[in-house]
Design a protein around this motif. Structure first.
Motif, PDB file in Angstrom:
ATOM      1  N   PRO A  68      34.474  24.384  35.233  1.00  0.00           N
ATOM      2  CA  PRO A  68      33.139  24.835  35.635  1.00  0.00           C
ATOM      3  C   PRO A  68      33.170  25.910  36.714  1.00  0.00           C
ATOM      4  O   PRO A  68      32.254  26.727  36.794  1.00  0.00           O
ATOM      5  N   GLU A  69      34.224  25.925  37.541  1.00  0.00           N
ATOM      6  CA  GLU A  69      34.326  26.941  38.590  1.00  0.00           C
ATOM      7  C   GLU A  69      34.818  28.264  38.031  1.00  0.00           C
ATOM      8  O   GLU A  69      34.347  29.332  38.426  1.00  0.00           O
ATOM      9  N   HIS A  70      35.786  28.200  37.137  1.00  0.00           N
ATOM     10  CA  HIS A  70      36.332  29.400  36.484  1.00  0.00           C
ATOM     11  C   HIS A  70      36.245  29.172  34.975  1.00  0.00           C
ATOM     12  O   HIS A  70      37.106  28.495  34.399  1.00  0.00           O
ATOM     13  N   TRP A  71      35.224  29.711  34.353  1.00  0.00           N
ATOM     14  CA  TRP A  71      34.944  29.419  32.950  1.00  0.00           C
ATOM     15  C   TRP A  71      36.080  29.811  32.010  1.00  0.00           C
ATOM     16  O   TRP A  71      36.262  29.197  30.967  1.00  0.00           O
ATOM     17  N   MET A  72      36.812  30.862  32.353  1.00  0.00           N
ATOM     18  CA  MET A  72      37.943  31.292  31.541  1.00  0.00           C
ATOM     19  C   MET A  72      39.272  31.103  32.263  1.00  0.00           C
ATOM     20  O   MET A  72      40.284  31.658  31.857  1.00  0.00           O
ATOM     21  N   GLY A  73      39.273  30.321  33.322  1.00  0.00           N
ATOM     22  CA  GLY A  73      40.508  30.074  34.058  1.00  0.00           C
ATOM     23  C   GLY A  73      40.864  31.215  34.985  1.00  0.00           C
ATOM     24  O   GLY A  73      40.065  32.135  35.225  1.00  0.00           O
ATOM     25  N   THR A  74      42.082  31.161  35.523  1.00  0.00           N
ATOM     26  CA  THR A  74      42.592  32.208  36.416  1.00  0.00           C
ATOM     27  C   THR A  74      43.942  32.687  35.905  1.00  0.00           C
ATOM     28  O   THR A  74      44.615  31.984  35.130  1.00  0.00           O
ATOM     29  N   ASP A  75      44.362  33.882  36.358  1.00  0.00           N
ATOM     30  CA  ASP A  75      45.639  34.433  35.925  1.00  0.00           C
ATOM     31  C   ASP A  75      46.739  34.157  36.947  1.00  0.00           C
ATOM     32  O   ASP A  75      46.565  33.341  37.863  1.00  0.00           O
ATOM     33  N   GLN A  76      47.867  34.869  36.825  1.00  0.00           N
ATOM     34  CA  GLN A  76      49.016  34.612  37.686  1.00  0.00           C
ATOM     35  C   GLN A  76      48.737  34.871  39.154  1.00  0.00           C
ATOM     36  O   GLN A  76      49.381  34.284  40.025  1.00  0.00           O
ATOM     37  N   LEU A  77      47.801  35.756  39.455  1.00  0.00           N
ATOM     38  CA  LEU A  77      47.469  36.084  40.838  1.00  0.00           C
ATOM     39  C   LEU A  77      46.222  35.355  41.315  1.00  0.00           C
ATOM     40  O   LEU A  77      45.700  35.661  42.385  1.00  0.00           O
ATOM     41  N   GLY A  78      45.741  34.431  40.534  1.00  0.00           N
ATOM     42  CA  GLY A  78      44.562  33.669  40.914  1.00  0.00           C
ATOM     43  C   GLY A  78      43.254  34.397  40.688  1.00  0.00           C
ATOM     44  O   GLY A  78      42.203  33.940  41.161  1.00  0.00           O
ATOM     45  N   ARG A  79      43.281  35.505  39.963  1.00  0.00           N
ATOM     46  CA  ARG A  79      42.056  36.250  39.691  1.00  0.00           C
ATOM     47  C   ARG A  79      41.278  35.581  38.564  1.00  0.00           C
ATOM     48  O   ARG A  79      41.869  35.070  37.610  1.00  0.00           O
ATOM     49  N   ASP A  80      39.962  35.612  38.694  1.00  0.00           N
ATOM     50  CA  ASP A  80      39.093  34.995  37.700  1.00  0.00           C
ATOM     51  C   ASP A  80      39.168  35.763  36.384  1.00  0.00           C
ATOM     52  O   ASP A  80      38.888  36.971  36.333  1.00  0.00           O
ATOM     53  N   VAL A  81      39.564  35.071  35.307  1.00  0.00           N
ATOM     54  CA  VAL A  81      39.747  35.742  34.016  1.00  0.00           C
ATOM     55  C   VAL A  81      38.405  36.214  33.455  1.00  0.00           C
ATOM     56  O   VAL A  81      38.331  37.283  32.829  1.00  0.00           O
ATOM     57  N   LEU A  82      37.317  35.470  33.691  1.00  0.00           N
ATOM     58  CA  LEU A  82      36.007  35.896  33.212  1.00  0.00           C
ATOM     59  C   LEU A  82      35.593  37.216  33.861  1.00  0.00           C
ATOM     60  O   LEU A  82      35.078  38.114  33.180  1.00  0.00           O
ATOM     61  N   ALA A  83      35.828  37.324  35.183  1.00  0.00           N
ATOM     62  CA  ALA A  83      35.484  38.566  35.875  1.00  0.00           C
ATOM     63  C   ALA A  83      36.283  39.738  35.317  1.00  0.00           C
ATOM     64  O   ALA A  83      35.744  40.828  35.091  1.00  0.00           O
ATOM     65  N   ARG A  84      37.559  39.518  35.075  1.00  0.00           N
ATOM     66  CA  ARG A  84      38.392  40.587  34.524  1.00  0.00           C
ATOM     67  C   ARG A  84      38.057  40.856  33.054  1.00  0.00           C
ATOM     68  O   ARG A  84      38.151  41.983  32.579  1.00  0.00           O
ATOM     69  N   PHE A  85      37.663  39.811  32.331  1.00  0.00           N
ATOM     70  CA  PHE A  85      37.249  39.985  30.941  1.00  0.00           C
ATOM     71  C   PHE A  85      36.044  40.923  30.861  1.00  0.00           C
ATOM     72  O   PHE A  85      36.007  41.852  30.040  1.00  0.00           O
ATOM     73  N   LEU A  86      35.045  40.695  31.709  1.00  0.00           N
ATOM     74  CA  LEU A  86      33.842  41.521  31.683  1.00  0.00           C
ATOM     75  C   LEU A  86      34.132  42.927  32.208  1.00  0.00           C
ATOM     76  O   LEU A  86      33.590  43.909  31.691  1.00  0.00           O
TER      77      LEU A  86
END
Length: 297
Positions: A68-86
């Motif tokens: 619920p906090e990170h809808w698409m999880g996080t990557d190796q550096l802890g970046r939000d995958v949803l934010a990077r996806f968009l």
């Protein structure tokens, strides 16, 4: 046979729109439009609501699964995958639009000159066009990025250069078809200049053919830019781009952190599929007889 007066100019007959294309959008087209609208709205609004989130590192929260906090999880550096996806969606859609606009203008101009002028000019321009078409589009784009150096700008230039010959071929075919109509013979007999014939009769009726090619090229351009990013020749870190995100997510995916590479891959699949559905519908509406490109489909 009607006689054309000096004050009247006949135009090529308008193409009839098939009955099934009138009114409401077909369900597949409506679905594709909704998917693209959701991606575009999300990619435009998310950076405004959460500025800089796509590149915020949090090593303590690296490789967290979707929650619920990170809808698409996080990557190796802890970046939000949803934010990077968009953020990657915005980059891919914008670059694809630039490729389509620049390619249609330059390629349409080359095809128009070749189709209207004919003769030696046509031969020279089309042989150059054929030379570019002899190279696979991705290979030509790769060559440009290697010469200029990796980066999103180089990838955009390379994909645009690879798309120009296709626009030129369609525009030339349309220009030659229109110039062969009896209407043009009437215009010449009336003493109309070539420039006036082109601006009043050829250009307006070429638009549908170039638009069909543009909608077909949009999805291909996004896929090509993603391919260059996957090979490390497109967007460079820390820029978020779907192809580069897949590359960076391959190693975690082999270790079981599947979400890092899966979601950008799904983004490419959905965007390209939606654009292809829209492109097929545009062709059915604007070219029901399959005249664009010089023959029936």
């Amino acid at each position: 046979m009607a006689i054309v007066g000096s004050g009247a100019e006949r135009r090529p007959p308008a193409r009839k729109v098939p009955r099934r294309s009138r009114g409401a959008f077909p369900l597949p087209v409506l679905t594709a439009l909704l998917v693209l609208a959701a991606v575009l709205v999300g990619s435009a609004l998310f950076p405004l609501l959460h500025p800089g989130m796509a590149n915020q590192n949090d090593l303590g929260g690296a490789l967290q699964p979707p929650s619920p906090e990170h809808w698409m999880g996080t990557d190796q550096l802890g970046r939000d995958v949803l934010a990077r996806f968009l953020a990657g969606a915005w980059v891919s859609m914008l670059v694809g639009a630039m490729v389509v606009v620049v390619g249609s203008v330059l390629g349409g101009l080359v095809g128009l000159i070749a189709g209207v002028t004919g003769g030696l000019v046509d031969i020279l321009l089309m042989r150059l066009n054929d030379a570019l078409l002899a190279f696979p589009s991705l290979m030509l784009a790769m060559a440009v990025t290697i010469v200029r150096g990796p980066g999103l700008t180089s990838a955009t230039i390379g994909v645009t250069l690879a798309g120009i010959p296709w626009f030129a071929r369609v525009a030339r075919s349309e220009a030659m078809r229109l110039c062969a109509l009896p209407l043009m013979e009437s215009c010449r007999a009336m003493g109309m200049t070539r420039t006036r014939m082109v601006t009043r009769h050829v250009l307006p009726h070429m638009f549908s053919g170039v638009l069909i090619q543009a909608t077909s090229t949009y999805g291909t351009a996004i896929l090509a830019v993603a391919g260059l990013g996957f090979l490390g020749l497109g967007a460079q870190p820390p820029t978020a781009e779907w192809g580069a995100m897949i590359t960076s997510g391959l190693e975690p995916a082999l270790a079981g952190e599947w979400w890092v590479a899966l979601f950008p891959g799904l983004g490419i699949l959905l965007a390209v599929t939606a654009l292809n559905v829209i492109a097929d519908w545009v062709r059915d509406v604007l070219d029901p007889r399959g005249l664009v490109g010089g023959g029936a489909r």
